[in-house]
Design a protein around this motif. Structure first.
Motif, mmCIF file in Angstrom:
data_model
loop_
_atom_site.group_PDB
_atom_site.id
_atom_site.type_symbol
_atom_site.label_atom_id
_atom_site.label_comp_id
_atom_site.label_asym_id
_atom_site.label_seq_id
_atom_site.Cartn_x
_atom_site.Cartn_y
_atom_site.Cartn_z
ATOM 1 N N SER A 1 -54.352 -37.154 39.529
ATOM 2 C CA SER A 1 -53.960 -38.311 39.382
ATOM 3 C C SER A 1 -54.438 -39.778 40.328
ATOM 4 O O SER A 1 -54.411 -40.832 39.351
ATOM 5 N N ASP B 1 -46.623 -41.680 42.613
ATOM 6 C CA ASP B 1 -45.671 -40.351 42.468
ATOM 7 C C ASP B 1 -45.638 -40.178 42.852
ATOM 8 O O ASP B 1 -45.111 -38.990 43.195
ATOM 9 N N GLN C 1 -50.406 -44.707 39.539
ATOM 10 C CA GLN C 1 -50.691 -43.932 40.126
ATOM 11 C C GLN C 1 -50.055 -43.827 41.940
ATOM 12 O O GLN C 1 -49.614 -42.661 42.454
#
Length: 420
Positions: free
Chosen positions: A180, A336, A333
């Protein structure tokens, strides 16, 4: 002469790999010191004569020892004149040196500042980590731009710059840079895995997988305290038994406690199963509105979930397309932490700058989760408005954002990104 090159280094040492891989490409034989034991061999009088600091790697040569990994790699490459590891021209040579310096100062230094405190080798300071990660992202972004149009760092074949760069990225990919994290830099990913799987590199790097998670913070070792506890002075005893600093005491008290549940897990059950919606979204390849959009509204539970529009506050700054796209990728990101509780669509709008960034988010619960607002600093960069689905115009806007409808509000889409 080549048979007398002996490398003193421990196992799995990426700095040792630089010299070994360089030797493999240059056709130079380098032997590993036999029975080398880190923490023992490098403290011996013989080793300290070669490097008084006791650090590895050290290359033992017929003309004397060489320490510092990049210096060793340079030396090994120059043992054979008939190789292209420094390129084929003066400007190639300069560029190889340029990328080696960049790799050391911008990549290796920041990966080290991120990973070593988490592994307990240095004191963990959150602001310092934040700075290291931000600096690493800037460096990877610059590297990604270069690799968008280049297979290698310099020229059209492997050079010493590539060897050093891959070795410096090795710990990052293996220990802390998750998929990620690196997905924001696709050309760096392609470059790293392509190079790491070259036979002459793989011989030393071996088979390894990318880090699946960022390591939890470990307590830093404090050898100085251990020495104090060994002092025979009687007055030192009560000091050893004195209460520990509050931060340490709190950590010890909290360690046995079970991890508290996320408040969202304590909400009443919802008829909407978020993973079912994400699967439907991902698997619908045609008739999107008839299948996916209809399915969304069939699943949607306004009691258990809420929909939110977001608009970037500083669109005037979005003057460069790839920077704007990277900005949005970075936001996704950092979101997450909410993957279990959210679904999002981010649209980058416009054919020319400044580009507009707008989004639609589905969150568990009636409000934006507090832990998301607290922990993802990007949230403050957007204006947030709860969608009123009783308003048909707003409901249609939700539909268009989910399906990446173009034109959107009269403008073309530069790109659309999904968080799922």
């Amino acid at each position: 002469m080549a048979l007398l090159q002996v490398l003193h280094v421990g196992q799995e040492n990426k700095n040792g790999f630089k010299g070994l891989i360089a030797a493999e490409y240059a056709g130079v034989e380098v032997k590993l010191a036999e029975n080398f034991e880190m923490g023992v061999s490098n403290k011996s009088p013989e080793f300290l004569k070669m490097n008084p600091l006791g650090k590895v790697p050290v290359l033992e040569t017929p003309d004397g020892p060489v320490f510092e990994s990049n210096a060793i790699a340079r030396y090994v490459v120059r043992l054979k004149a008939d190789n292209q590891l420094y390129g084929s021209s003066l400007i190639d040579y300069a560029h190889v040196e340029q990328w080696m310096d960049f790799s050391a100062m911008e990549i290796d230094a920041n990966i080290s500042r991120w990973v070593y405190p988490r592994l307990g080798y240095m004191q963990y300071i959150p602001p310092a980590e934040e700075g290291a990660v931000a600096a690493l992202k800037r460096a990877l972004d610059a590297l990604n731009i270069h690799l968008a149009s280049n297979t290698y760092l310099v020229g059209h074949s492997v050079t010493l710059a590539d060897i050093v760069m891959i070795c410096n990225l090795y710990y990052g990919f293996k220990l802390i840079m998750t998929k990620s994290f690196t997905s924001e830099f696709p050309h760096v990913e392609r470059y790293f895995w392509t190079m790491a799987n070259q036979p002459k590199m793989k011989k030393f790097l071996g088979d390894f997988k990318q880090a699946e998670s960022v390591p939890a913070v470990q307590s830093a070792k404090k050898p100085a305290q251990a020495k104090e506890s060994a002092k025979p002075k009687p007055k030192a005893e009560p000091k050893k038994e004195a209460p520990k600093p509050k931060a340490e005491a709190a950590e010890e008290e909290e360690a046995p406690k079970p991890k508290p549940k996320n408040p969202l897990d304590l909400l009443p059950p919802s008829k909407m199963i978020l993973d079912d919606w994400k699967r439907l979204y991902s698997n619908t390849k045609s008739n999107f509105r008839e299948v996916a959009i209809k399915g969304f509204w069939d699943m949607y539970d306004p009691e258990g979930y809420s929909l939110w529009f977001c608009d970037y506050k500083y669109n005037d700054e979005n003057t460069v397309s790839f920077v704007t796209l990277n900005k949005v990728s970075g936001f996704l990101q950092r979101m997450d932490l909410a993957r279990k509780y959210a679904f999002g669509k981010m649209l980058i709008i416009g054919n020319e700058p400044p580009y507009k960034v707008k989004g639609l988010w589905l969150f568990r619960g009636p409000e934006i989760p507090k832990f998301v607002m607290d922990e993802c600093y990007d949230m403050e960069l957007y204006d947030w408005k709860k969608a009123d689905i009783s308003d048909e115009e707003q409901k249609e806007r939700v539909n268009q954002m989910i399906e990446d409808h173009e034109p959107f509000e009269g403008e073309a889409l530069l790109d659309a990104k999904c968080f799922k």
